[in-house]
Design a protein around this motif. Structure first.
Motif, PDB file in Angstrom:
ATOM      1  N   SER A 573     -39.704 -10.594  13.746  1.00  0.00           N
ATOM      2  CA  SER A 573     -39.449 -11.620  13.994  1.00  0.00           C
ATOM      3  C   SER A 573     -37.578 -11.773  13.056  1.00  0.00           C
ATOM      4  N   TRP A 574     -36.918 -10.135  13.683  1.00  0.00           N
ATOM      5  CA  TRP A 574     -35.759  -9.948  12.723  1.00  0.00           C
ATOM      6  C   TRP A 574     -34.852 -11.032  12.986  1.00  0.00           C
ATOM      7  N   PHE A 575     -34.613 -10.899  14.407  1.00  0.00           N
ATOM      8  CA  PHE A 575     -33.630 -11.281  15.137  1.00  0.00           C
ATOM      9  C   PHE A 575     -33.368 -12.558  14.796  1.00  0.00           C
ATOM     10  N   LYS A 576     -34.268 -13.981  15.173  1.00  0.00           N
ATOM     11  CA  LYS A 576     -34.386 -14.268  14.793  1.00  0.00           C
ATOM     12  C   LYS A 576     -33.690 -15.234  13.781  1.00  0.00           C
ATOM     13  N   ASP A 577     -34.630 -14.755  12.415  1.00  0.00           N
ATOM     14  CA  ASP A 577     -34.281 -14.771  11.407  1.00  0.00           C
ATOM     15  C   ASP A 577     -32.995 -14.880  10.981  1.00  0.00           C
ATOM     16  N   CYS A 578     -32.403 -13.984  11.470  1.00  0.00           N
ATOM     17  CA  CYS A 578     -30.980 -13.635  10.811  1.00  0.00           C
ATOM     18  C   CYS A 578     -29.985 -13.916  12.337  1.00  0.00           C
ATOM     19  N   TYR A 579     -30.195 -14.261  12.950  1.00  0.00           N
ATOM     20  CA  TYR A 579     -29.256 -15.370  14.105  1.00  0.00           C
ATOM     21  C   TYR A 579     -28.249 -16.108  13.823  1.00  0.00           C
ATOM     22  N   PRO A 580     -28.432 -16.901  12.656  1.00  0.00           N
ATOM     23  CA  PRO A 580     -27.270 -17.356  11.924  1.00  0.00           C
ATOM     24  C   PRO A 580     -25.683 -16.737  11.407  1.00  0.00           C
ATOM     25  N   ASN A 581     -26.303 -15.465  10.730  1.00  0.00           N
ATOM     26  CA  ASN A 581     -25.533 -14.614  10.690  1.00  0.00           C
ATOM     27  C   ASN A 581     -24.712 -13.674  11.002  1.00  0.00           C
ATOM     28  N   PHE A 582     -25.743 -13.377  12.420  1.00  0.00           N
ATOM     29  CA  PHE A 582     -25.005 -12.464  13.915  1.00  0.00           C
ATOM     30  C   PHE A 582     -24.134 -13.284  14.849  1.00  0.00           C
ATOM     31  N   ARG A 583     -23.331 -14.731  14.608  1.00  0.00           N
ATOM     32  CA  ARG A 583     -22.826 -15.358  15.590  1.00  0.00           C
ATOM     33  C   ARG A 583     -21.498 -14.877  15.975  1.00  0.00           C
ATOM     34  N   LEU A 584     -20.880 -13.971  15.129  1.00  0.00           N
ATOM     35  CA  LEU A 584     -19.863 -13.951  15.753  1.00  0.00           C
ATOM     36  C   LEU A 584     -19.664 -11.912  15.664  1.00  0.00           C
TER      37      LEU A 584
END
Length: 906
Positions: A573-584
């Motif tokens: 689930s790491w990507f889903k949890d981290c996505y808000p910090n990955f947008r840019l």
């Protein structure tokens, strides 16, 4: 220094406002969404403001580290630059969302939410603009200037201390250790019978002992007697040539001589003339210690007269370009100490109060780790050893010191010499190299960094400046990398088959320096220890090198631009949890991670330039990957069976590295869309593919396999259009049936590396080979050559450095004539079963360094011509060589090879 960050912002703004695709979309949006135009206008204003900021910061004295007012002001600049970077990247992201069909565009425009996003972005740009105005006013109010005259003396004193640090620590004649061979050679160069004035250079990274070696020889009585006049000048990073000339004169002139009146008011021309007159009839020795640039050399070279009486000039430097001022064969590059010498030096300092200066048994394990950390750097060994000599002989206390070593190097005043010496190299870097240097610190300790990988990461991050249409960003990045290596901040650990650096490594202590600066500049957070601080402190980049909670680390971060993962285990689930910090995000590297599925939101990373999914557990690539319109590099080495047709929507893709056959037949029809592609590796040929390849005119590296004979015309016609090609690999589908007929291939003026596997037409070297003037590496496999090819190859390729002949020749004899292959470094002869004799004349292959022999079943005697190969360092005997050959090599033919240092397995 904030300058490096400001430069990144400027490059991003230029890129965002200059890309044709964004201009097209911008023209569609202007009438319906005026906020977009407002954002672009404000970005141009920010660009203008930051250009002035960058010009000012570039003049700030790098040694003013104690100026609290200046540092506080620079922190405000950093914060504004980060906020401006957010605006630019958000702009690119929002445009990426709106790219697509007209229907999608219209739907997007009708959504009030999108209008709010653009208005919010315009407001943010206005806020940053106001902040920059206040920062400018603050500079005036607090009298922040590029140079502070009130602190000139203190700054100069600090600078002198830094330059004396290496000498102060290492110049102990009683304990001089290591580099004995270099000391002997330098002494010989100073005292040899050469009458002409000779320039000698000693170079290497900071802390190697360049000053110590030069000083120990300079003070020898026999050297003093040899030269009538001598001068030792420590050259600072910032100096005036006039002051340098004056200092040399004052040292050379003894107290008994009358120093000319008015020397303080003389200009450079008069000082040079005075120096020339003084040195004209004297045998002199001048040492220029710690030289950082070549700028003043033309004037100094004129002043140091060539009086033909054995005068000598010694230059110590960290920079290869400066070292190259030396006369031929008078450059000396210092190396790190071997492990045994490093251990001895450390023990001499750390256990100076013990009998025999030997390490107690209970401290041996910890001491070895400390010595390993120093990696043979004398300065660090002496500094750490001297500090530890005052500690109790207590294992726990030493272990505690080692666990805090990074903190100690940054904060302990007794180790400030180490940081000062290493910091000088960073401070001397031009601003465009500072981000590139810090990025290297994101790789793990002792990691071998691949040249191509690093170059593509730098480009993806926006660190590389555009120098015009005549050169690519990759070429510019390669220049950056060479400059870092020439400045001794990176070490070359591996070269490719024709001598170009292939992998680099950072010295541990240089890496510690980069991590300290990265943290201060909020450049990157490196999780390289189980108890690393997971708080990124708003860093833009994250490097995960130890097992830990990736989700926690990322969610404690600001908007990240780069995530590089060096661990294998990541939670599903790491990507889903981290996505808000990955947008840019611009860079995502998950090489070797155990992931089996591409996360759903990955296709929404519209700013992504670099995606590395190599050697993962992926089975398929979803069609949604085609939405990553800014992607430049895609690594997919692994278990993916076939790429979807949508990969051809990645029109900015420059580098596609895949497994054999993974480029699907459906995608082959539309490969012409990828007009920016520069590297395409490991693709299977098909009729559509070879016909459409000709559209890829920017291609520099191409690897294609399973080529049928029927593809020849289309393939070679297509390749002929790739006029920038530097590397080409072609493998026939059936090596016994499918002939590679290259008659339709036109000259390739930049080709450096060629590999052909399959029968050549008519069993002969193709005439087009004569039109590859820059070829340095050639590999021929299963060629079916009927005649000895060496005469033709030697005439065609004077610069060839690597030659691999594998089952390509059916004859019984190969002959290397005198003068042939003068640049050849590596020669591989393999699996030519009929070959009975290899003749090597005196003067052939005079630069050959490595020779490998494999599977030559009929070669029973050692070629006598090997005795002529004086430069040969390695003779490697591979598998399936005849027993008789091995017996003669060890017995009656041993005299032929006794000059070769290494003989054995490859």
């Amino acid at each position: 220094m904030a300058e490096a960050l400001v430069i990144v912002v400027l490059q991003k703004i230029t890129s965002a406002l200059g890309e044709e695709g964004l201009k097209i979309i911008g023209s569609k949006l202007q009438k319906q969404l005026p906020d977009v135009q407002e954002v672009t206008n404000r970005m141009r204003l920010l660009q203008s403001d930051f250009l002035m900021m960058q010009a000012f910061i570039s003049q700030v004295d790098v040694h003013r580290s104690t100026d609290k007012v200046l540092e506080a002001w620079l922190e405000q600049v950093r914060q504004a630059a980060h906020e401006a970077e957010d605006i630019v990247d958000e702009f690119i992201y929002l445009v990426g969302q709106m790219e697509g069909t007209d229907g999608f565009l219209k739907r997007a425009l009708n959504q009030a939410a999108d209008v709010k996003k653009w208005r919010k972005l315009a407001a943010q740009a206005k806020f940053v603009e106001d902040c920059l105005q206040k920062i400018t006013e603050m500079k005036k109010r607090f009298d922040v200037s590029a140079t502070d005259s009130r602190k000139d003396n203190a700054s100069s004193y600090s600078c002198r201390l830094q330059h004396l640090s290496e000498h102060s620590y290492l110049n102990d004649d009683d304990d001089f250790l290591g580099n004995a061979e270099e000391v002997k050679r330098l002494t010989e160069w100073l005292s040899d019978v050469r009458k002409d004035r000779t320039v000698i250079s000693v170079y290497g990274m900071g802390g190697l002992g360049k000053t110590t070696i030069a000083s120990s020889i300079y003070k020898k009585e026999e050297i003093k007697r040899m030269f009538i006049c001598r001068a030792w000048i420590s050259v600072s990073q910032s100096y005036r040539v006039k002051d340098l000339l004056k200092r040399i004169l004052l040292q050379l002139m003894s107290k008994k001589e009358n120093i000319p009146d008015g020397i303080d008011t003389m200009d450079c021309v008069n000082l040079v003339e005075l120096l020339q007159r003084y040195l004209k009839d004297r045998r002199y020795l001048i040492v220029l210690d710690d030289v950082w640039s070549r700028d003043s050399w033309p004037l100094l070279d004129s002043a140091f007269v060539k009086n033909n009486i054995g005068s000598r000039i010694v230059i110590t430097t960290r920079i290869q370009a400066v070292a190259s001022l030396a006369d031929g064969n008078r450059e000396m590059k210092l190396s790190l100490l071997p492990k045994e010498e490093a251990w001895t030096l450390f023990c001499q300092k750390a256990f100076a109060r013990l009998d025999g200066r030997s390490c107690p048994l209970n401290l041996k394990a910890c001491s070895e780790r400390i010595v390993d950390k120093c990696q043979g750097l004398p300065l660090a060994l002496v500094a750490l050893g001297s500090l530890l000599s005052y500690k109790e002989i207590d294992e726990h206390e030493w272990e505690l010191f080692y666990s805090q070593l990074r903190w100690q190097l940054s904060n302990n005043p007794e180790l400030s010499w180490v940081a000062s010496v290493l910091n000088l190299s960073y401070n001397d870097l031009p601003s465009y190299l500072k981000n590139c240097f810090l990025y290297c610190g994101m790789f793990p300790e002792d990691y071998h960094i691949e040249r191509k990988r690093l170059i593509r990461l730098w480009i993806a991050e926006g660190f590389i400046e555009d120098r015009g249409p005549e050169t690519t960003l990759s070429d510019v990045a390669a220049c950056y990398l060479k400059e870092l290596a020439d400045r001794s901040l990176l070490q070359v650990v591996d070269k490719n088959e024709y001598g170009r650096p292939k992998r680099f490594q950072m010295h541990d202590l240089v890496r510690e320096l980069s991590l300290t600066i990265s943290k201060k500049e909020k450049f990157a957070t490196t999780w390289d220890h189980p108890n690393s601080d997971c708080n990124s402190d708003r860093s833009r980049r994250l490097s995960l090198q130890k097992d830990g909670n990736l989700t926690q680390t990322v969610t404690n971060s600001a908007q990240l631009r780069s995530v590089i993962v060096f661990v294998e285990e990541v939670l599903p689930s790491w990507f889903k949890d981290c996505y808000p910090n990955f947008r840019l995000l611009r860079v995502l590297s998950l090489r070797h991670c155990y992931i089996q599925k591409i996360p759903d939101n990955l296709s929404n990373l519209f700013n992504l330039h670099y995606l590395d999914l190599g050697y993962t557990k992926l089975k398929e690539i979803p069609r949604s990957i085609g939405k990553l319109g800014n992607l430049q590099t895609l690594y997919l080495n692994g278990s993916v069976m076939e790429l979807p047709n949508d990969v051809t929507l990645l029109t900015k893709l420059q580098h596609l590295i895949i497994d054999v056959g993974r480029f699907g037949s459906s995608a082959s029809n539309k490969i012409c869309r990828l007009e920016h592609l520069q590297a395409l590796k490991n693709i299977e040929a098909n009729s559509c593919m070879v016909r459409n390849l000709g559209c890829l005119t920017r291609m520099r590296s191409l690897g294609i396999r399973k080529v049928l004979e029927s593809y020849n015309t289309d393939l070679w016609t297509s390749v002929s259009r790739m006029t920038a090609l530097t590397s080409l690999s072609v493998i026939a589908a059936d090596r016994d049936r499918d002939v590679l007929d290259m008659s339709d291939l036109k000259p390739l003026p930049y080709l450096e590396k060629l590999m052909l596997s399959g029968k050549l037409d008519k069993g002969a070297i193709p005439p087009v080979f004569g039109h590859f003037p820059k070829l340095k590496s050639l590999r021929l496999c299963f060629s079916g050559l009927r005649e000895d090819p060496l005469s033709l190859l030697s005439a065609m390729f004077q610069n060839l450095g690597h030659l691999n002949l594998y089952r390509c020749y059916d004859g019984t004899r190969l002959t290397f004539r005198a003068g042939w292959f003068p640049m050849l470094k590596h020669l591989y002869l393999s699996s030519m079963g009929e070959l009975k004799e290899v003749e090597i004349e005196d003067g052939a292959m005079r630069s050959l360094h490595r020779l490998e022999l494999w599977g030559l079943k009929s070669l029973t005697s050692v070629p006598e011509g090997l005795v002529h190969l004086k430069a040969l360092q390695q003779l490697c005997i591979g598998s399936m060589m005849p027993d008789e050959f091995k017996r003669r090599l060890a017995g009656r033919d041993r005299w032929i090879v006794e000059h070769i240092p290494y003989i054995g397995d490859p």
